[in-house]
Design an enzyme around this catalytic site. Structure first.
Site, PDB file in Angstrom:
ATOM      1  N   ILE A  12       0.828  -1.210   0.000  1.00 43.38           N
ATOM      2  CA  ILE A  12       0.000   0.000   0.000  1.00 43.38           C
ATOM      3  C   ILE A  12       0.860   1.257   0.000  1.00 43.38           C
ATOM      4  O   ILE A  12       0.607   2.200  -0.762  1.00 43.38           O
ATOM      5  CB  ILE A  12      -0.953   0.005   1.224  1.00 43.38           C
ATOM      6  CG1 ILE A  12      -1.885  -1.216   1.197  1.00 43.38           C
ATOM      7  CG2 ILE A  12      -1.757   1.300   1.281  1.00 43.38           C
ATOM      8  CD1 ILE A  12      -2.809  -1.286   0.002  1.00 43.38           C
ATOM      9  N   CYS A 142      -9.629  -2.870   1.916  1.00 43.40           N
ATOM     10  CA  CYS A 142      -9.978  -3.067   0.505  1.00 43.40           C
ATOM     11  C   CYS A 142     -11.383  -3.639   0.344  1.00 43.40           C
ATOM     12  O   CYS A 142     -12.175  -3.143  -0.466  1.00 43.40           O
ATOM     13  CB  CYS A 142      -8.954  -3.971  -0.176  1.00 43.40           C
ATOM     14  SG  CYS A 142      -8.662  -5.536   0.669  1.00 43.40           S
ATOM     15  N   ASN A 143     -11.704  -4.690   1.111  1.00 40.20           N
ATOM     16  CA  ASN A 143     -13.018  -5.302   0.968  1.00 40.20           C
ATOM     17  C   ASN A 143     -14.128  -4.375   1.440  1.00 40.20           C
ATOM     18  O   ASN A 143     -15.193  -4.287   0.812  1.00 40.20           O
ATOM     19  CB  ASN A 143     -13.080  -6.625   1.753  1.00 40.20           C
ATOM     20  CG  ASN A 143     -12.443  -7.772   0.997  1.00 40.20           C
ATOM     21  OD1 ASN A 143     -12.720  -7.984  -0.177  1.00 40.20           O
ATOM     22  ND2 ASN A 143     -11.579  -8.523   1.659  1.00 40.20           N
ATOM     23  N   ARG A 170      -8.591 -13.570  -1.879  1.00 40.47           N
ATOM     24  CA  ARG A 170      -7.308 -14.119  -2.335  1.00 40.47           C
ATOM     25  C   ARG A 170      -6.518 -14.541  -1.087  1.00 40.47           C
ATOM     26  O   ARG A 170      -6.606 -13.898  -0.034  1.00 40.47           O
ATOM     27  CB  ARG A 170      -6.554 -13.090  -3.188  1.00 40.47           C
ATOM     28  CG  ARG A 170      -6.204 -11.764  -2.482  1.00 40.47           C
ATOM     29  CD  ARG A 170      -4.988 -11.900  -1.615  1.00 40.47           C
ATOM     30  NE  ARG A 170      -4.573 -10.691  -0.958  1.00 40.47           N
ATOM     31  CZ  ARG A 170      -4.759 -10.449   0.339  1.00 40.47           C
ATOM     32  NH1 ARG A 170      -5.463 -11.280   1.090  1.00 40.47           N
ATOM     33  NH2 ARG A 170      -4.240  -9.358   0.881  1.00 40.47           N
ATOM     34  N   HIS A 222      -9.795 -10.056  -4.902  1.00 43.65           N
ATOM     35  CA  HIS A 222     -10.922 -10.689  -4.211  1.00 43.65           C
ATOM     36  C   HIS A 222     -12.108 -10.752  -5.177  1.00 43.65           C
ATOM     37  O   HIS A 222     -12.226  -9.925  -6.086  1.00 43.65           O
ATOM     38  CB  HIS A 222     -11.367  -9.860  -3.006  1.00 43.65           C
ATOM     39  CG  HIS A 222     -10.304  -9.608  -1.979  1.00 43.65           C
ATOM     40  ND1 HIS A 222      -9.730 -10.608  -1.232  1.00 43.65           N
ATOM     41  CD2 HIS A 222      -9.741  -8.450  -1.535  1.00 43.65           C
ATOM     42  CE1 HIS A 222      -8.860 -10.081  -0.383  1.00 43.65           C
ATOM     43  NE2 HIS A 222      -8.847  -8.779  -0.557  1.00 43.65           N
TER      44      HIS A 222
END
Lengths: 361, 361
Positions: A12, A142-143, A170, A222
């Site tokens: 990141i 992220c999700n 993932r 993902h």
């Protein structure tokens, strides 16, 4: 110019540094790293002042031929704001350092929500965070970012009675060869709900959402299998239109024959994206289906990059008076978010509308 | 003794043959195979008469040293019923052969539902199929079997308003090295619903169910992420009890620390199961959770074997007057279905009830 320090220069951190450098109103004050590995060397060659995050390892940077611009305290002093991109749990330890220098800081979604005074997603709550004067802000994971970006507009447009998502995650990033699984499909966590639903509620507090996590042997992105029971009925084509209007949602055209994340990454690389990044939610137009008030679709989320534009916006929300819409447009323009810019892509997207329109047949 | 022919001796066929051989009221009339590979050789060594399914390849069996008992027509004549375990689509072509000899036949779930006069799952509709006098019956696929086994009792006990499941599917079986994906997570099919929901309706016609399919790089089992909106509220512990009562559902105890399919397969192998087969749905007790009327849980489905006991029951449903409950008990006993038989397993399961009871905390 806002001087932005980046503490932690991994997956990141290096993307946030490049995204900051691309903004007209920001510059990279420097980056801090614990070990002088290949990424530190690359940071130096990119011209970012490299700070040794741990004093006891400073000699290792000298040995590796990576010039040291200073320690972490020096970086914090140089910075108007620090974006903490250290591994989960370290950000919480670092808060004291930022507070000691009275420097605002952003944290990543791997930290617990209570690391900061507010959690942030540009689409969901930029204005609330800006108005709160919070100086320690956590950009959700992220999700959670991926879910918030679609649930916010769906809630505004149709009302969300209940959202349910299975996050097929993932196992590790491409640069994490030590992670698994190799040949397994893991309930992860095995308990329901996973933390993602509650995490969405840190930026969309009133939204009913249950999430289940599964981890599989893949590294690229993902995949979310999403169900939303809407409060009002909607045609699939209308939902597609709603999502098309979102600048950080890429509606994957049906006739583009994108089978999955590998094709999406290939497409991003072919488009010249840095590191093949996909900052947008990638929603398959063909997958959008409605049964009664139940909406279904698949989206792919690039765990390495979807939070990067969010971090840039969060910097402005904390440090400036820039409004949400203005910041998002600026961030998108500077990074190149959106595949709709080129004539060719517009054509592909336009062709895809046929597939979208037929998704509710 | 019912004489059962098995046409197709691959993943399903060889298991069906062994399961038939284990029943006190059945014997294997013979098996038919197109090519004399390692599986044909193994069938011969097990003592099953091996028939050459294709006349033009009969010489190849001679060359390979696998004695040929006859052709497919010979096998059908020898049999009271044929279980067709050929690849998807071939069963439909074979129906004419079975009809020519007026021999009843079972087909597998890879065939379209209209290959047969009825679709079958022992838990969902044994009695209906038996009463219909259908002589051509399709045993629904592994995923549909897995869904039907839990949805039938939940519908009876609590009422199912709407079931939604994401089926995270293995890319191929362990013996299919040419299948993928390697490093991807594919919406498969990308359109919603997948065929599985409608397929459940071939055995549970009135049940509202939407399914989404995802394919991942794993070979061992499928993993289902299941949501059921119940018509009446239920405690998680009560749902666990309902599923425990199902003889073909294995409630995986929380403290058994079963992370996923690999552990389940290891457990089955340690228990001495043939080929490490898991004939039961494997539902994680810890995953059972209730939010309002929304029930959630994870289950793993062994694609190679869960339909095997169903085929045995379907043979009785078509050829005998045996009632459903009696057949299921007989099949389970002969195969060894259920992990609750040994003292040790009873202890593990009993320990697990603690975890089950706390799942709704």
């Amino acid at each position: 110019m806002l001087r932005v320090g980046v503490n932690g220069y991994g997956t990141i951190g290096k993307r946030v540094a490049d995204a900051v450098a691309a903004q007209p109103d920001m510059e990279v004050a420097g980056v801090a790293k614990t070990t002088p590995n290949f990424e530190a060397e690359a940071a130096h060659r990119r011209g970012y002042p490299v700070h040794a995050a741990r004093e006891d390892r400073r000699d290792a940077f000298d040995d590796a031929g990576v010039p040291v611009a200073g320690d972490l305290d020096d970086l914090v002093v140089e910075s108007d704001i620090v974006v903490d991109c250290t591994p989960a749990g370290i950000g919480a330890e670092n808060r004291a350092v930022y507070e000691r220098h009275d420097t605002p800081a952003l944290y990543q979604g791997g930290e617990d929500a209570d690391v900061a005074d507010a959690s942030f997603n540009a689409r969901a709550n930029y204005d609330e965070v800006a108005a709160s004067d919070a100086e320690h802000v956590r950009v959700v994971s992220c999700n959670t970012t991926g879910l918030s970006r679609v649930l916010a507009p769906l809630d505004e447009q149709y009302g969300v009675e209940k959202a349910r998502a299975t996050l097929v995650r993932r196992g590790g990033d491409p640069s994490q060869p030590d992670r698994g699984p190799i040949n397994d499909i893991l309930p992860d966590p095995v308990t329901v709900p996973s933390h993602h639903g509650p995490d969405v509620n840190t930026v969309l507090p009133d939204l009913a959402v249950d999430t289940m996590g599964v981890t599989v042997p893949a590294t690229l992105m993902h995949l979310h299998s999403v169900n939303v029971t809407l409060e009002t009925e909607a045609e699939a084509a209308a939902v597609a239109e709603t999502l098309t209007d979102e600048s950080r949602v890429f509606l994957v055209p049906g006739d583009a024959r994108v089978a999955g994340p590998a094709h999406l990454k290939e497409y991003a690389q072919d488009a010249g994206r840095p590191r093949g990044d996909l900052w947008e939610n990638c929603v398959w137009a063909e997958s959008i289906a409605v049964e009664g008030r139940d909406l279904y679709f698949f989206q792919a989320i690039h765990q390495e990059s979807d939070v990067v534009p969010e971090n840039v916006d969060a910097i402005r929300a904390v440090c400036t008076d820039t409004e949400a819409a203005e910041s998002v447009v600026e961030t998108n323009r500077a990074l190149g978010v959106g595949f709709g810019e080129s004539e060719e892509t517009r054509r592909v997207a336009a062709d895809g509308e046929g597939a979208t329109a037929s998704a509710d047949d």
